[in-house]
Scaffold this active site. Structure first.
Site, PDB file in Angstrom:
ATOM      1  CG  HIS A 143      -2.929  -3.198   4.120  1.00 50.80           C
ATOM      2  ND1 HIS A 143      -1.818  -2.430   4.838  1.00 50.80           N
ATOM      3  CD2 HIS A 143      -3.484  -1.962   3.486  1.00 50.80           C
ATOM      4  CE1 HIS A 143      -1.844  -1.174   4.661  1.00 50.80           C
ATOM      5  NE2 HIS A 143      -3.015  -0.916   3.904  1.00 50.80           N
ATOM      6  CB  CYS A 187      -0.897   0.008   1.341  1.00 52.89           C
ATOM      7  SG  CYS A 187      -2.272   1.038   0.773  1.00 52.89           S
ATOM      8  CD  GLU A 189      -0.319  -5.505   6.042  1.00 52.01           C
ATOM      9  OE1 GLU A 189      -0.203  -6.307   5.036  1.00 52.01           O
ATOM     10  OE2 GLU A 189      -0.659  -4.333   6.204  1.00 52.01           O
TER      11      GLU A 189
HETATM   12  N1  GLN Z   1      -3.225   1.870   3.369  1.00 48.81           N
HETATM   13  C1  GLN Z   1      -2.373   2.593   3.069  1.00 48.81           C
HETATM   14  O1  GLN Z   1      -1.070   2.477   3.234  1.00 48.81           O
HETATM   15  C2  GLN Z   1      -2.838   4.024   2.599  1.00 48.81           C
HETATM   16  C3  GLN Z   1      -1.836   4.708   1.563  1.00 48.81           C
HETATM   17  C4  GLN Z   1      -2.344   5.932   1.454  1.00 48.81           C
HETATM   18  N2  GLN Z   1      -3.515   6.441   0.980  1.00 48.81           N
HETATM   19  C5  GLN Z   1      -0.956   6.902   0.955  1.00 48.81           C
HETATM   20  O2  GLN Z   1      -1.349   7.507  -0.035  1.00 48.81           O
HETATM   21  O3  GLN Z   1      -0.009   6.838   1.365  1.00 48.81           O
END
Ligand code: GLN
Length: 218
Positions: free
Chosen positions: A199, A81, A201
């Site tokens: 994610h 992410c 995890e």
């Molecule tokens: N769950 C996440 O890691 C979100 C990422 C977040 N929207 C970002 O731009 O960093």
């Protein structure tokens, strides 16, 4: 390398969940906050969180340049992410001063699936991860808008999901191809760099981490 030592960048984000998943996947996991700690690891996880915040903290903790250099020198890294955003060479929707560590020849779009309320849980069929679809949490997740020729697409959503959240399908995967109807790219690999929009995890399934441990051992 019987049990690789894998660091989890511990500046912000869901560090504990990655440490737990890595231990289940057969690695020794340690948290990383200092440049000197990079010398002790065989691989590194960049957790989810807020990529703008992690970027700022990387520079405050004087980790940005050493980590960028380590990635360029071949350190295996898995970004989930926000971690995917940090690994991307190009970011759409970045804040004006946002930088990335780079290394992955992709363009990612931040918050691509919508706002926080559009976060959702689904499952994703992922190349290199046997045993059926991986449960995946998408939390203000990015997607990969463009991937360079050296990038292997490991998973896609079923629909393109241009408006509103897409539904990553159990049958999504590399076989979806690159046609107009192909879904959004949500998992990629380039050499020893691995990244997922989602994610894995926080769903109690360590198979994506097992894939990363295998990459580290290669
Ligand atoms: N769950 C996440 O890691 C979100 C990422 C977040 N929207 C970002 O731009 O960093």
């Amino acid at each position: 390398m019987v049990k690789p030592v894998i660091g989890v960048l511990a500046l912000q984000g869901d560090v504990r969940e990655h440490v737990a998943a890595l231990e289940v996947a057969g690695a020794r996991a340690i948290t990383v906050r200092r440049p000197t700690e990079l010398a002790a690891i065989d691989g590194l996880v960049l957790p989810g969180g807020e990529s703008t915040t992690i970027d700022k903290l990387l520079r405050i903790f004087e980790l940005f340049d050493p980590l960028r250099a380590a990635i360029a020198a071949g350190l295996p890294v898995y970004g989930s992410c926000a971690g995917m955003i940090l690994l991307a060479d190009r970011v759409l929707g970045a804040t004006h001063d946002q930088q990335t560590l780079g290394g992955l020849d992709v363009t990612v779009r931040r918050n691509a699936f919508g706002r926080q309320v559009d976060s959702f849980e689904s499952s994703v069929e992922m190349a290199g991860v046997p045993g059926g679809p991986v449960p995946a949490a998408f939390i203000r997740a990015p997607w990969v808008e463009e991937a360079g020729p050296g990038v292997q697409v490991l998973a896609r959503t079923r629909h393109r999901g241009a408006s509103g959240p897409a539904v990553p399908a159990p049958d999504a995967g590399p076989a979806a191809g690159a046609g107009e109807d192909a879904g959004r790219i949500v998992a990629v690999r380039q050499g020893t760099l691995l990244a997922t929009s989602f994610h894995p995890e926080i769903t109690g399934d360590a198979r994506v981490h097992e894939l990363f441990v295998a990459i580290v051992k290669e």
